[in-house]
Scaffold this motif. Structure first.
Motif, PDB file in Angstrom:
ATOM      1  N   ASN A  98      23.726  23.027 -11.914  1.00 20.32           N
ATOM      2  CA  ASN A  98      23.739  24.311 -12.612  1.00 20.32           C
ATOM      3  C   ASN A  98      24.849  24.445 -13.655  1.00 20.32           C
ATOM      4  OD1 ASN A  98      21.920  26.308 -12.675  1.00 20.32           O
ATOM      5  ND2 ASN A  98      22.794  27.560 -11.040  1.00 20.32           N
ATOM      6  N   HIS A  99      25.264  23.312 -14.230  1.00 20.17           N
ATOM      7  CA  HIS A  99      26.246  23.334 -15.309  1.00 20.17           C
ATOM      8  C   HIS A  99      25.532  23.502 -16.651  1.00 20.17           C
ATOM      9  CE1 HIS A  99      29.222  20.903 -12.633  1.00 20.17           C
ATOM     10  NE2 HIS A  99      29.273  22.206 -12.393  1.00 20.17           N
ATOM     11  N   ILE A 100      25.059  24.710 -16.905  1.00 17.72           N
ATOM     12  CA  ILE A 100      24.247  24.968 -18.096  1.00 17.72           C
ATOM     13  C   ILE A 100      25.026  24.685 -19.383  1.00 17.72           C
ATOM     14  CG2 ILE A 100      22.819  26.670 -19.285  1.00 17.72           C
ATOM     15  CD1 ILE A 100      21.786  26.043 -16.562  1.00 17.72           C
ATOM     16  N   GLU A 101      26.273  25.153 -19.403  1.00 13.07           N
ATOM     17  CA  GLU A 101      27.092  24.973 -20.616  1.00 13.07           C
ATOM     18  C   GLU A 101      27.170  23.496 -21.001  1.00 13.07           C
ATOM     19  OE1 GLU A 101      28.685  27.322 -22.553  1.00 13.07           O
ATOM     20  OE2 GLU A 101      27.446  28.691 -21.360  1.00 13.07           O
ATOM     21  N   LEU A 102      27.457  22.686 -19.984  1.00 14.24           N
ATOM     22  CA  LEU A 102      27.602  21.242 -20.195  1.00 14.24           C
ATOM     23  C   LEU A 102      26.294  20.651 -20.711  1.00 14.24           C
ATOM     24  CD1 LEU A 102      29.750  19.038 -19.656  1.00 14.24           C
ATOM     25  CD2 LEU A 102      28.633  18.635 -17.448  1.00 14.24           C
ATOM     26  N   ALA A 103      25.202  21.083 -20.119  1.00 12.51           N
ATOM     27  CA  ALA A 103      23.887  20.582 -20.528  1.00 12.51           C
ATOM     28  C   ALA A 103      23.597  20.943 -21.978  1.00 12.51           C
ATOM     29  CB  ALA A 103      22.807  21.151 -19.609  1.00 12.51           C
ATOM     30  N   LEU A 104      23.871  22.199 -22.324  1.00  7.77           N
ATOM     31  CA  LEU A 104      23.606  22.654 -23.692  1.00  7.77           C
ATOM     32  C   LEU A 104      24.491  21.907 -24.691  1.00  7.77           C
ATOM     33  CD1 LEU A 104      23.176  26.512 -23.237  1.00  7.77           C
ATOM     34  CD2 LEU A 104      21.407  24.824 -23.727  1.00  7.77           C
ATOM     35  N   GLU A 105      25.744  21.692 -24.292  1.00  3.79           N
ATOM     36  CA  GLU A 105      26.685  20.986 -25.160  1.00  3.79           C
ATOM     37  C   GLU A 105      26.154  19.576 -25.490  1.00  3.79           C
ATOM     38  OE1 GLU A 105      29.349  22.120 -26.552  1.00  3.79           O
ATOM     39  OE2 GLU A 105      30.112  20.225 -27.386  1.00  3.79           O
ATOM     40  N   SER A 106      25.578  18.932 -24.465  1.00  2.00           N
ATOM     41  CA  SER A 106      25.156  17.532 -24.661  1.00  2.00           C
ATOM     42  C   SER A 106      23.968  17.389 -25.610  1.00  2.00           C
ATOM     43  CB  SER A 106      24.827  16.895 -23.306  1.00  2.00           C
ATOM     44  OG  SER A 106      23.592  17.379 -22.831  1.00  2.00           O
ATOM     45  N   ILE A 107      23.246  18.470 -25.851  1.00  2.00           N
ATOM     46  CA  ILE A 107      22.084  18.342 -26.752  1.00  2.00           C
ATOM     47  C   ILE A 107      22.269  19.174 -28.016  1.00  2.00           C
ATOM     48  CG2 ILE A 107      20.351  17.799 -24.986  1.00  2.00           C
ATOM     49  CD1 ILE A 107      19.580  20.799 -25.083  1.00  2.00           C
ATOM     50  N   LYS A 108      23.519  19.605 -28.290  1.00  2.00           N
ATOM     51  CA  LYS A 108      23.657  20.568 -29.380  1.00  2.00           C
ATOM     52  C   LYS A 108      23.373  19.984 -30.775  1.00  2.00           C
ATOM     53  CE  LYS A 108      28.529  20.931 -30.789  1.00  2.00           C
ATOM     54  NZ  LYS A 108      29.124  19.683 -30.406  1.00  2.00           N
ATOM     55  N   THR A 109      23.483  18.651 -30.905  1.00  2.00           N
ATOM     56  CA  THR A 109      23.161  18.078 -32.223  1.00  2.00           C
ATOM     57  C   THR A 109      21.678  17.697 -32.331  1.00  2.00           C
ATOM     58  OG1 THR A 109      23.639  15.821 -31.527  1.00  2.00           O
ATOM     59  CG2 THR A 109      25.487  17.083 -32.426  1.00  2.00           C
ATOM     60  N   PHE A 110      20.916  17.913 -31.262  1.00  2.00           N
ATOM     61  CA  PHE A 110      19.503  17.516 -31.262  1.00  2.00           C
ATOM     62  C   PHE A 110      18.647  18.492 -32.069  1.00  2.00           C
ATOM     63  CE2 PHE A 110      18.774  14.522 -27.485  1.00  2.00           C
ATOM     64  CZ  PHE A 110      20.061  14.016 -27.560  1.00  2.00           C
ATOM     65  N   LYS A 111      17.613  17.956 -32.738  1.00  2.00           N
ATOM     66  CA  LYS A 111      16.631  18.818 -33.389  1.00  2.00           C
ATOM     67  C   LYS A 111      15.596  19.262 -32.342  1.00  2.00           C
ATOM     68  CE  LYS A 111      18.545  17.545 -37.270  1.00  2.00           C
ATOM     69  NZ  LYS A 111      19.483  18.420 -37.956  1.00  2.00           N
ATOM     70  N   ALA A 112      14.886  20.333 -32.662  1.00  2.00           N
ATOM     71  CA  ALA A 112      13.949  20.921 -31.692  1.00  2.00           C
ATOM     72  C   ALA A 112      12.962  19.898 -31.114  1.00  2.00           C
ATOM     73  CB  ALA A 112      13.192  22.074 -32.342  1.00  2.00           C
ATOM     74  N   VAL A 113      12.380  19.062 -31.991  1.00  2.00           N
ATOM     75  CA  VAL A 113      11.361  18.124 -31.513  1.00  2.00           C
ATOM     76  C   VAL A 113      11.970  17.087 -30.568  1.00  2.00           C
ATOM     77  CG1 VAL A 113      11.578  16.744 -33.615  1.00  2.00           C
ATOM     78  CG2 VAL A 113       9.529  16.521 -32.239  1.00  2.00           C
ATOM     79  N   ASP A 114      13.258  16.743 -30.795  1.00  2.00           N
ATOM     80  CA  ASP A 114      13.922  15.796 -29.902  1.00  2.00           C
ATOM     81  C   ASP A 114      14.230  16.435 -28.552  1.00  2.00           C
ATOM     82  OD1 ASP A 114      13.923  13.771 -31.838  1.00  2.00           O
ATOM     83  OD2 ASP A 114      15.740  14.569 -32.754  1.00  2.00           O
ATOM     84  N   ILE A 115      14.594  17.716 -28.588  1.00  2.00           N
ATOM     85  CA  ILE A 115      14.839  18.427 -27.327  1.00  2.00           C
ATOM     86  C   ILE A 115      13.534  18.510 -26.528  1.00  2.00           C
ATOM     87  CG2 ILE A 115      15.625  20.578 -26.251  1.00  2.00           C
ATOM     88  CD1 ILE A 115      17.405  21.057 -28.644  1.00  2.00           C
ATOM     89  N   ALA A 116      12.439  18.734 -27.246  1.00  2.00           N
ATOM     90  CA  ALA A 116      11.144  18.777 -26.566  1.00  2.00           C
ATOM     91  C   ALA A 116      10.874  17.448 -25.860  1.00  2.00           C
ATOM     92  CB  ALA A 116      10.032  19.097 -27.562  1.00  2.00           C
ATOM     93  N   ASP A 117      11.200  16.343 -26.537  1.00  2.00           N
ATOM     94  CA  ASP A 117      11.048  15.026 -25.906  1.00  2.00           C
ATOM     95  C   ASP A 117      11.882  14.920 -24.640  1.00  2.00           C
ATOM     96  OD1 ASP A 117       9.235  13.956 -27.596  1.00  2.00           O
ATOM     97  OD2 ASP A 117      10.588  12.529 -28.560  1.00  2.00           O
ATOM     98  N   VAL A 118      13.125  15.433 -24.714  1.00  2.00           N
ATOM     99  CA  VAL A 118      14.008  15.392 -23.551  1.00  2.00           C
ATOM    100  C   VAL A 118      13.392  16.183 -22.395  1.00  2.00           C
ATOM    101  CG1 VAL A 118      16.249  16.150 -22.661  1.00  2.00           C
ATOM    102  CG2 VAL A 118      16.112  15.039 -24.900  1.00  2.00           C
ATOM    103  N   LEU A 119      12.866  17.362 -22.713  1.00  2.00           N
ATOM    104  CA  LEU A 119      12.282  18.212 -21.659  1.00  2.00           C
ATOM    105  C   LEU A 119      11.181  17.481 -20.898  1.00  2.00           C
ATOM    106  CD1 LEU A 119      12.016  21.791 -23.230  1.00  2.00           C
ATOM    107  CD2 LEU A 119      13.757  20.901 -21.676  1.00  2.00           C
TER     108      LEU A 119
END
Lengths: 445, 445
Positions: free
Chosen positions: A17-38
């Protein structure tokens, strides 16, 4: 750090439940790349991360349909309604269409009235038409505005439109009077009237126009967006260049698979489609083509005596027959693609047939020389003659069949791309068997 | 009025030097449509009309290369230099590359120094790379500007840039610091500093990146333009979405033709390419595939005795062998396209092979039932058994070959799309002959 390391750390952060850390790790990602991660995360983790993403609606719209449905199933109804409410109208309708009826019914009451109406409208258009891919969020202007007011208006409209780089000038009845680009507006004098500035010959397409046509128009005229009108001439939406690119890619895939004798009327992923679906998409043509091969078999059976007395003929059978099929596949492939890209039209057929005959004679001639040498060494000069003549005839027939089949299919109302390589090969094979054994029976007996 | 009527009237107007009338008749046409019209006129009429067109450089850039060269030959050198000077930098370099050396040498002195330098630079990049399709006209901003100054600057730059919808913020060394859209600028407060506003994670590609990669990036991220940098990180150009669409279409055509065993490394029009060129693009694979067929022939020759004693086997030969080839073509086509669209990667091969085996067993099973019924009626239950077993084996082999060939070709440094339907068919045919006759010789003797 490899992608797998990264996924492991991300998944670990979400687990704890470390949301901040998770968000930080993908902050340079573009939307389509985040979708791939999901798609790589477990459904619970994926849902948790999505909920906290700043651009969640945008990311959600990049997920493949099956992932969207999976997430929609587990998400609280209000969160889902929020995300769907934030999506662009065309993507929102796409998601809605993928949900089952129960999910749809649960979702609708949670949406705003305007969104409900929009979904109802957009999801009513047939798949494969302009209506099914258009967005209802576009910028409009009134004809009597001055440039500075128009820019002010676009500023206001911007958050709710897909693009402000083009704005459509509509009359009271929502008929299109003209189109203006933001570039024109920026360059014009502030006090100028927009109806002096706007371009009045506006390209449009109807809601029921084939999506492939729309994509072709956008590509041909290098448009950013094409306005879509209903049969009464009222503007109802726009299709943007990025949707046109997706359509062009889909249509190319469809044709590509058809040429490989895979029925591809709907999207098919060899990676994730169910085995049964892959089976269904392929079995029809395989069984159908058996009948083509049966014709070859019947041809062979008919000339059984000729073969029995000259078994050397069997040795050359695959070579000759195969060459006809190969030449035919080349012709039909060239033709199907040229028709798809618009390089040739159906009216060109007769001319093309003439050109193709010349090419076929050159190809057949080359092959005939090669095969008659082989025939001379394995048989005698009579066998060489049979082979040379057969090769010429078979290659010529193959090319003409390959070139004509797409036209014939179109004439009888079928997609020319159904002239798949295997279909052409089957037909050319059967023709080739008969040509070969007929010539052999004439010359050798 | 039909299109032919229209052409007749236009040509008549030009013949009588009624330029006004000719221009009037095409005034609602878009540039690409006027380019189409020009290709239908005689070279003299085409030249005359082009000279008087308001957007002549734009129209000229839409002409096919061979028409551009033809016109360049007959046009006065200064008119040509004017038109070429007015074109966008990428299109200008494209035309220049198509001219022969004599024409190039005649043209260069008539161009402005900056244009000459630009042409030299842009035409130095290898065909097929980002450098060869990029434009050197893009909008740039400096990091310390305020929003209102940035908008003013874009206004000034607009006539010389391909797009002002995106502007790149560069440092002194032309390294990219960020990107701003005109939409962001329009929505922001006038006094805001642009380096607070700009997006700093800018996607880029190198000048020597494959054009296909560039097109894929633009499509994946729904970009309007992708900035191109050299190996030192300096910005040198942009590739715009419309060029990306053209590249995507070209690459799809190339793969499509390769699957039909047509060598398509350069553009090929079945309508206008010289007969000899069409011949050259096709003869290699046809002759090469003869060797594949020879393998089938050798297989048949090896089992000549088996065939001689059981001629009924020949009847089923095309059917069985053909089914393996067809199933193999399906597999390779699915695989080649999935690799091209990025749906699967090479690392997925092993998993896919497992899935494919399951699909192949289902397909083979269905086909085996069908063919063994045929075999029972035409032969006996032993023949039926031979056919059923052979069909299972052949379809399974075919699918695995079709699925693996694109991977193998890639491993040895060839384009996976070279796994054409005819190539796969040839290999599967040879394998099929051996499987069939081996099983027959085991069971029947």
């Amino acid at each position: 750090m490899s992608y797998n390391n990264f996924l492991y750390l991300l998944s670990d952060a979400l687990k704890n439940n470390h949301i901040e850390l998770a968000l930080e790790s993908i902050k340079t990602f573009k939307a389509v790349d985040i979708a791939d991660v999901l798609t790589q995360l477990s459904i619970d983790q994926s849902q948790l991360l999505l909920k906290h993403l700043p651009e969640r609606a945008y990311v959600f719209s990049y997920l493949p349909p099956n992932e969207q449905v999976k997430l929609a199933k587990v998400m609280p109804r209000n969160t889902l309604a929020e995300i769907i409410g934030e999506m662009s109208s065309d993507k929102r309708a796409d998601v809605f269409k993928c949900l089952d009826e129960e999910q749809q019914n649960a979702l609708l009451p949670a949406l705003a009235q305007a969104e409900r109406e929009d979904i109802r409208q957009l999801s009513s258009y047939m798949e494969g038409t302009a209506g099914a891919i258009m967005s209802s969020e576009y910028a409009t202007l009134k004809p009597q505005m001055m440039v500075k007011d128009a820019i002010k208006m676009l500023r206001l409209e911007a958050p709710d439109t897909e693009t402000i780089y083009f704005a459509y000038v509509l009359d009271e009845a929502r008929k299109i009077l003209g189109v203006l680009s933001l570039k024109q507006l920026i360059l014009a004098a502030e006090e100028q009237n927009i109806n002096e500035l706007m371009v009045t010959d506006v390209l449009t397409a109807y809601v029921d126009t084939d999506q492939d046509e729309v994509a072709k128009t956008i590509a041909r005229y290098d448009l950013l967006a094409l306005p879509i009108i209903d049969r009464q001439g009222m503007m109802v939406g726009i299709v943007t260049y990025d949707d046109a690119m997706d359509v062009a890619s889909e249509e190319a895939t469809e044709d590509f698979l058809k040429v490989g004798a895979v029925n591809a009327s709907t999207k098919l992923s060899i990676k994730s489609a169910p085995i049964l679906q892959l089976y269904q998409k392929r079995v029809f043509w395989l069984v159908f083509l058996v009948f083509g091969s049966l014709l070859s078999g019947i041809g062979i059976a008919h000339y059984e005596d000729v073969i029995a007395q000259n078994l050397v003929l069997v040795f050359f059978l695959p070579l000759l027959v195969g060459s006809g099929g190969n030449a035919g596949s080349q012709s039909s492939t060239l033709m199907v693609r040229a028709l798809a890209t618009g390089d040739v039209q159906f009216k060109d057929w007769f001319n093309l047939l003439g050109r193709e005959s010349l090419v076929a004679l050159c190809l057949g001639g080359t092959m005939a020389v090669a095969v008659s040498l082989l025939g001379y060494f394995r048989g005698d000069e009579m066998v060489a003659l049979v082979l040379a003549l057969s090769m010429m005839g078979i290659v010529l027939m193959g090319c003409l069949i390959g070139m004509s089949l797409p036209f014939i299919l179109n004439k009888v109302g079928l997609d020319p791309a159904s002239a798949s390589a295997p279909l052409v090969t089957s037909i050319c094979d059967a023709t080739g068997v008969i040509v070969y054994l007929f010539i052999a029976s004439m010359i050798l007996f």
